[in-house]
Design a protein around this motif. Structure first.
Motif, short mmCIF file in Angstrom:
data_model
loop_
_atom_site.label_atom_id
_atom_site.label_comp_id
_atom_site.label_asym_id
_atom_site.label_seq_id
_atom_site.Cartn_x
_atom_site.Cartn_y
_atom_site.Cartn_z
N PRO A 64 40.94 28.73 43.26
CA PRO A 64 41.43 30.10 42.78
C PRO A 64 41.72 31.13 44.04
N SER A 65 40.89 31.13 44.95
CA SER A 65 40.92 32.23 46.17
C SER A 65 42.06 31.81 46.94
N GLY A 66 42.77 30.66 46.77
CA GLY A 66 43.61 30.37 47.85
C GLY A 66 43.11 29.29 49.10
N THR A 67 41.91 29.07 48.93
CA THR A 67 41.12 28.29 50.00
C THR A 67 41.43 26.82 49.96
N ILE A 68 42.01 25.93 50.83
CA ILE A 68 42.23 24.68 50.71
C ILE A 68 40.94 24.00 50.40
N VAL A 69 40.73 23.06 49.58
CA VAL A 69 39.79 22.11 49.40
C VAL A 69 40.07 20.74 49.27
N TYR A 70 41.34 20.21 49.50
CA TYR A 70 41.63 18.95 49.82
C TYR A 70 43.09 19.05 50.41
N GLY A 71 43.32 18.25 51.35
CA GLY A 71 44.59 17.96 51.69
C GLY A 71 44.77 16.42 52.22
N ASN A 72 46.00 15.72 51.97
CA ASN A 72 46.03 14.34 52.28
C ASN A 72 46.45 14.09 53.57
N PRO A 73 46.45 12.92 53.89
CA PRO A 73 46.95 12.50 55.47
C PRO A 73 48.35 12.98 55.71
N ALA A 74 49.13 12.75 54.84
CA ALA A 74 50.75 13.21 54.83
C ALA A 74 50.76 14.57 55.15
N TYR A 75 49.87 15.31 54.47
CA TYR A 75 49.89 16.93 54.96
C TYR A 75 49.75 17.11 56.19
N ALA A 76 48.57 16.46 56.64
CA ALA A 76 48.18 16.57 58.06
C ALA A 76 49.22 16.13 58.83
N ARG A 77 49.93 14.95 58.69
CA ARG A 77 51.14 14.63 59.57
C ARG A 77 52.20 15.51 59.55
N VAL A 79 52.61 18.78 58.94
CA VAL A 79 52.75 20.26 59.29
C VAL A 79 51.71 20.19 60.79
N GLY A 80 51.26 18.90 61.46
CA GLY A 80 50.55 18.95 62.57
C GLY A 80 49.19 19.55 62.93
N ILE A 81 48.22 19.49 61.56
CA ILE A 81 47.11 19.98 61.60
C ILE A 81 46.04 19.12 60.86
N ARG A 82 44.61 19.19 61.24
CA ARG A 82 43.92 18.30 60.80
C ARG A 82 43.32 19.04 59.45
N VAL A 83 43.11 18.32 58.35
CA VAL A 83 42.85 18.86 57.06
C VAL A 83 41.57 19.92 57.46
N GLU A 84 40.52 19.39 58.16
CA GLU A 84 39.42 20.31 58.28
C GLU A 84 39.78 21.77 58.88
N ALA A 85 40.76 21.77 59.92
CA ALA A 85 41.22 22.96 60.44
C ALA A 85 41.97 23.71 59.42
N ALA A 86 42.49 23.13 58.49
CA ALA A 86 43.20 24.06 57.38
C ALA A 86 42.62 24.60 56.54
#
Length: 198
Positions: A64-77, A79-86
């Motif tokens: 609810p605060s807007g913090t990313i708690v999950y991103g799939n591999p397609a997201y990382a691919r 936008v060009g960022i590791r999910v951990e960095a997002a």
């Protein structure tokens, strides 16, 4: 209790001093039903991740605060960022500076209004490459309370480039037709004039 049914227990031991004598208090709690529920939840989480990881489109889950708690591999691919960095505000670092306000305000508006936010905007890779994405962000509200924000992302760079190439081609055609010293007509299958130059 029925015999032959496996049961789970939690045992806690607390040392006590009772009138100078050391004793051990034991607390026993049956956890069988709770353990069954926990295993089912882990199985559902595993299944969700397997499905989300296989999706060809990007998927982001935010709290609810807007913090990313999950991103799939397609997201990382895409936008060009590791999910951990997002995680946290890191996801903002890849958004084109000219599009950042539109995106952050749109996501916040979706969170507060409960209405989806749809956007086409740019992301920048570390090597300077630019990618266009189409996103749809929508809130997940249960019992009147925002639980999650879900964003789906699709890379539309090629589609936008194709549309721009078509527009440029049509513009070249019109320019050539408008300056041509001859009459140019386009007719459809029924011999109706679809276009004529001036």
């Amino acid at each position: 209790r029925r015999p032959g049914i496996e049961r789970e227990w939690r045992v806690s031991y607390v040392p006590l001093s009772v009138q100078g004598t050391m004793a051990l208090a034991t607390y026993v709690e049956e956890r069988t039903e709770q353990a069954v529920v926990e295993r089912a939840l882990r199985a559902q989480e595993h299944e969700f991740r397997a499905i989300a990881d296989a999706l060809p489109i990007g998927l982001i889950l935010r709290d609810p605060s807007g913090t990313i708690v999950y991103g799939n591999p397609a997201y990382a691919r895409i936008v060009g960022i590791r999910v951990e960095a997002a995680v946290g505000g890191g996801w903002k670092t890849t958004i084109h500076p000219d599009d950042l306000v539109q995106v952050t305000e749109g996501v916040q508006r979706a969170a507060t209004s409960g209405e989806p936010f749809v956007s086409e905007h740019r992301h920048l890779f570390a090597d300077g490459r630019q990618v266009w994405v189409s996103t749809r962000t929508f809130p997940v509200i249960l019992g009147g309370t925002l639980q999650r924000m879900v964003t789906l992302l699709e890379d539309i760079t090629t589609r936008r480039a194709d549309a721009e190439a078509l527009r440029a081609s049509e513009e070249r055609f019109r320019t050539i037709c408008e300056v041509a010293p001859l009459g140019i007509f386009l007719v459809d299958a029924e011999a109706r004039v679809a276009y004529s130059n001036p």
